[in-house]
Motif scaffolding. Sequence first.
Motif, PDB file in Angstrom:
ATOM      1  N   THR A  75     -29.381 -32.786 -81.095  1.00  0.00           N
ATOM      2  CA  THR A  75     -29.655 -31.734 -80.107  1.00  0.00           C
ATOM      3  C   THR A  75     -31.115 -31.279 -80.187  1.00  0.00           C
ATOM      4  OG1 THR A  75     -27.353 -30.987 -80.258  1.00  0.00           O
ATOM      5  CG2 THR A  75     -28.938 -29.463 -79.277  1.00  0.00           C
ATOM      6  N   LYS A  76     -31.627 -31.145 -81.407  1.00  0.00           N
ATOM      7  CA  LYS A  76     -33.038 -30.775 -81.576  1.00  0.00           C
ATOM      8  C   LYS A  76     -33.957 -31.865 -81.021  1.00  0.00           C
ATOM      9  CE  LYS A  76     -32.476 -27.747 -85.609  1.00  0.00           C
ATOM     10  NZ  LYS A  76     -32.749 -27.587 -87.062  1.00  0.00           N
ATOM     11  N   LYS A  77     -33.553 -33.114 -81.220  1.00  0.00           N
ATOM     12  CA  LYS A  77     -34.346 -34.237 -80.697  1.00  0.00           C
ATOM     13  C   LYS A  77     -34.372 -34.201 -79.171  1.00  0.00           C
ATOM     14  CE  LYS A  77     -34.825 -39.263 -81.274  1.00  0.00           C
ATOM     15  NZ  LYS A  77     -34.218 -40.489 -81.880  1.00  0.00           N
ATOM     16  N   LEU A  78     -33.233 -33.842 -78.579  1.00  0.00           N
ATOM     17  CA  LEU A  78     -33.144 -33.734 -77.117  1.00  0.00           C
ATOM     18  C   LEU A  78     -34.071 -32.630 -76.623  1.00  0.00           C
ATOM     19  CD1 LEU A  78     -29.790 -33.649 -75.094  1.00  0.00           C
ATOM     20  CD2 LEU A  78     -31.744 -32.245 -74.470  1.00  0.00           C
ATOM     21  N   LEU A  79     -34.077 -31.485 -77.323  1.00  0.00           N
ATOM     22  CA  LEU A  79     -34.896 -30.346 -76.889  1.00  0.00           C
ATOM     23  C   LEU A  79     -36.388 -30.590 -77.068  1.00  0.00           C
ATOM     24  CD1 LEU A  79     -32.646 -27.431 -78.179  1.00  0.00           C
ATOM     25  CD2 LEU A  79     -33.169 -27.994 -75.792  1.00  0.00           C
ATOM     26  N   GLU A  80     -36.761 -31.501 -77.964  1.00  0.00           N
ATOM     27  CA  GLU A  80     -38.171 -31.886 -78.082  1.00  0.00           C
ATOM     28  C   GLU A  80     -38.633 -32.595 -76.809  1.00  0.00           C
ATOM     29  OE1 GLU A  80     -38.620 -34.285 -81.534  1.00  0.00           O
ATOM     30  OE2 GLU A  80     -38.138 -32.679 -82.943  1.00  0.00           O
ATOM     31  N   LEU A  81     -37.699 -33.340 -76.195  1.00  0.00           N
ATOM     32  CA  LEU A  81     -38.018 -34.069 -74.961  1.00  0.00           C
ATOM     33  C   LEU A  81     -37.898 -33.173 -73.733  1.00  0.00           C
ATOM     34  CD1 LEU A  81     -36.038 -37.366 -75.754  1.00  0.00           C
ATOM     35  CD2 LEU A  81     -38.513 -37.031 -75.916  1.00  0.00           C
ATOM     36  N   ASP A  82     -36.940 -32.245 -73.770  1.00  0.00           N
ATOM     37  CA  ASP A  82     -36.706 -31.352 -72.635  1.00  0.00           C
ATOM     38  C   ASP A  82     -36.355 -29.961 -73.164  1.00  0.00           C
ATOM     39  OD1 ASP A  82     -36.087 -30.078 -70.305  1.00  0.00           O
ATOM     40  OD2 ASP A  82     -34.393 -31.365 -69.752  1.00  0.00           O
ATOM     41  N   PRO A  83     -37.388 -29.130 -73.462  1.00  0.00           N
ATOM     42  CA  PRO A  83     -37.160 -27.802 -74.061  1.00  0.00           C
ATOM     43  C   PRO A  83     -36.326 -26.860 -73.198  1.00  0.00           C
ATOM     44  CG  PRO A  83     -39.470 -28.455 -74.248  1.00  0.00           C
ATOM     45  CD  PRO A  83     -38.820 -29.432 -73.322  1.00  0.00           C
ATOM     46  N   SER A  94     -30.618 -38.010 -71.183  1.00  0.00           N
ATOM     47  CA  SER A  94     -29.243 -38.228 -70.729  1.00  0.00           C
ATOM     48  C   SER A  94     -28.392 -38.843 -71.836  1.00  0.00           C
ATOM     49  CB  SER A  94     -29.223 -39.142 -69.500  1.00  0.00           C
ATOM     50  OG  SER A  94     -29.955 -38.571 -68.435  1.00  0.00           O
ATOM     51  N   VAL A  95     -28.974 -39.814 -72.538  1.00  0.00           N
ATOM     52  CA  VAL A  95     -28.245 -40.486 -73.626  1.00  0.00           C
ATOM     53  C   VAL A  95     -27.955 -39.499 -74.758  1.00  0.00           C
ATOM     54  CG1 VAL A  95     -28.340 -42.323 -75.350  1.00  0.00           C
ATOM     55  CG2 VAL A  95     -29.265 -42.725 -73.060  1.00  0.00           C
ATOM     56  N   LEU A  96     -28.954 -38.746 -75.155  1.00  0.00           N
ATOM     57  CA  LEU A  96     -28.790 -37.794 -76.260  1.00  0.00           C
ATOM     58  C   LEU A  96     -27.800 -36.685 -75.915  1.00  0.00           C
ATOM     59  CD1 LEU A  96     -32.510 -37.522 -77.407  1.00  0.00           C
ATOM     60  CD2 LEU A  96     -30.607 -38.345 -78.813  1.00  0.00           C
ATOM     61  N   ASN A  99     -29.671 -26.159 -75.219  1.00  0.00           N
ATOM     62  CA  ASN A  99     -30.026 -24.866 -75.825  1.00  0.00           C
ATOM     63  C   ASN A  99     -28.780 -24.079 -76.213  1.00  0.00           C
ATOM     64  OD1 ASN A  99     -32.995 -24.319 -75.973  1.00  0.00           O
ATOM     65  ND2 ASN A  99     -32.890 -24.936 -73.813  1.00  0.00           N
ATOM     66  N   GLY A 100     -27.761 -24.130 -75.352  1.00  0.00           N
ATOM     67  CA  GLY A 100     -26.499 -23.461 -75.665  1.00  0.00           C
ATOM     68  C   GLY A 100     -25.804 -24.090 -76.856  1.00  0.00           C
TER      69      GLY A 100
END
Length: 527
Positions: free
Chosen positions: A221-229, A199-201, A235-236
Amino acid sequence: ILAIPILILSLLHFASRTILMTDLIHTEKDLVTSLKDYIKAEEDKLEQIKKWAEKLDRLTSTATKDPEGFVGHPVNAFKLMKRLNTEWSELENLVLKDMSDGFISNLTIQRQYFPNDEDQVGAAKALLRLQDTYNLDTDTISKGNLPGVKHKSFLTVEDCFELGKVAYTEADYYHTELWMEQALRQLDDGEVSTIDKVSVLDYLSYAVYQQGDLDKALLLTKKLLELDPEHQRANGNLKYFEYIMAKEKDANKSASDDQSDQKTTLKKKGAAVDYLPERQKYEMLCRGEGIKMTPRRQKKLFCRYHDGNRNPKFILAPAKQEDEWDKPRIIRFHDIISDAEIEIVKDLAKPRLSRATVHDPETGKLTTAQYRVSKSAWLSGYENPVVSRINMRIQDLTGLDVSTAEELQVANYGVGGQYEPHFDFARKDEPDAFKELGTGNRIATWLFYMSDVSAGGATVFPEVGASVWPKKGTAVFWYNLFASGEGDYSTRHAACPVLVGNKWVSNKWLHERGQEFRRPCTLSELE
C-alpha cells in the motif's frame, strides 16, 4: 453422481472443446482477411482524395497569383463554376463514403459464434486449474514453457492482470496474489503495457491482506501511494492497516515472548480448501507422482496375446493385452481400434457434441457440473457398421453381453478438460440411478483412447495410486463390481485435465443384465 445415456444440448463451453476452438481459429482468420480488404478499400479511397487534392493545389496556386487574369479566361471561369458546383460535391460524397460496410457486416455475422464473458472466465479458470494440478508457477505459464507445446505463446501484463481479476472476482485471493505479482514483475522488467503499477498494486495489496499478511499488505500500500499519493482507497487502507497492526502490537505486549514474535496473520495463506477430499492425491497422480506399485507387485504384471477364450475372430490374430494394475485389475488392449475407425467415430460424434451432463441422484435431473468439463455424444450400433463392429469387438474380448450396455459415448477434452474423481457404478444410496434402463448396475467400463495427448490427460485411480496414460489406438478395461454384485470402491477414478493438446476418448458402460451366465455371481461379497 453418474452420467446416463441421454444426449442433452447445453450451452457450448469453448474452453473444454477443441473442435469449437479450431472453428474459432478459422473464424478469426476470415475476419482478418475481411479487415485487410477494408484497409485496402480505405487506402484506395485516400489515394483518390490525395490525387484530387494535389491537382487542386497546383491549380489554386496558379490561380491565386493572378485571380482576375485567371478567371478572365472563359474556360477557367466555366471550370471554376463546375468544380465548385459539382466536383466538390462528388469529393464530399467520396469522403463521406463508408468503406467499412463489408467488414462490419461480416463481423456482425461472425459475432454470433464468438465466445462470451462466461466463456472467457471459463478459459481463465481452466488455466488456474492447470496451474494447480501440474504445480506450474506463473512465470513458466507466462513464458509458455509448457511440455509438448508446438506453438509457444506468451502472456502479456494485460493477460496476467486479467487472470488475477478473474481470481479476485471468485474471492480466490491466493491466485489473485500470484498473477498480480507476475504482472508487476513484467512491468518492472520494462514491458510496455496499458496496465499501470497502481492498478496492479491496488488488487495485490488487498489480496495479500485477505490472506492475512498485514505486513506485506502495508508495504504494498505504501508502494502504491509513492506512485499515486492521492489514491483514495489506498489512503483509507493505509490508515486501517496501521490501526489493526497497532492493536495487534498492544495485544502482543501482554503475551509471552514467543507469542510476541509470531507474525500477524488472519488465516493461513494458500489455495482455498475445496469439496474434493482427495484433491492432493488426485493431482499428484496427474503429475505422475505418488504411484503406489511396489517392485514385487510389478513383477506380477504381464503382457500376453488374448484370443477372447478361443473366439474365432481372435484365434489367428489375437489381441495384445497388458496388465496396467493388479487391484483393481486394469487391462490395456493395444492396437485395438484403427486410425480409420477412430476418424469415422469422431466424424459421427462431432456434429452432436455438447457439454457433458451428469445425473444428480438428489434431484433426478441431468445437469452440467464443474467436475466434469468435456463435450460428449452418444452413438448407437445401428447408426453405422463401424460402431456396431466396435461394440461386437468389446463383447468378444470381454466375454460380456453388450446388448444391455449403454451406447458408445464419445468425449472430447480440450485444454483444461477434466472429469474429477467419481464412480461409474451406482452406490447403495443411489438405488434408482439406472432404474429407467432396467439393466442393473454398471458391471464394467471399457475406455478407448482415440488420440495421443501432448501433456496431461491421464486416467487416475486415487484410491489405489494408479495412473493410466492415453495412447492412441489402445483401450483399458476394468470391472466396477465384484462378481458378487457389490461395488468395487477402489475403481474410483478421474480424467486429469489436459495440459497441452487434445484428448479424444470413447467408452462403453456394460451392465449386469445378460451377464448371469457370462460372469456368474459368487457367495463371497468381495470376490
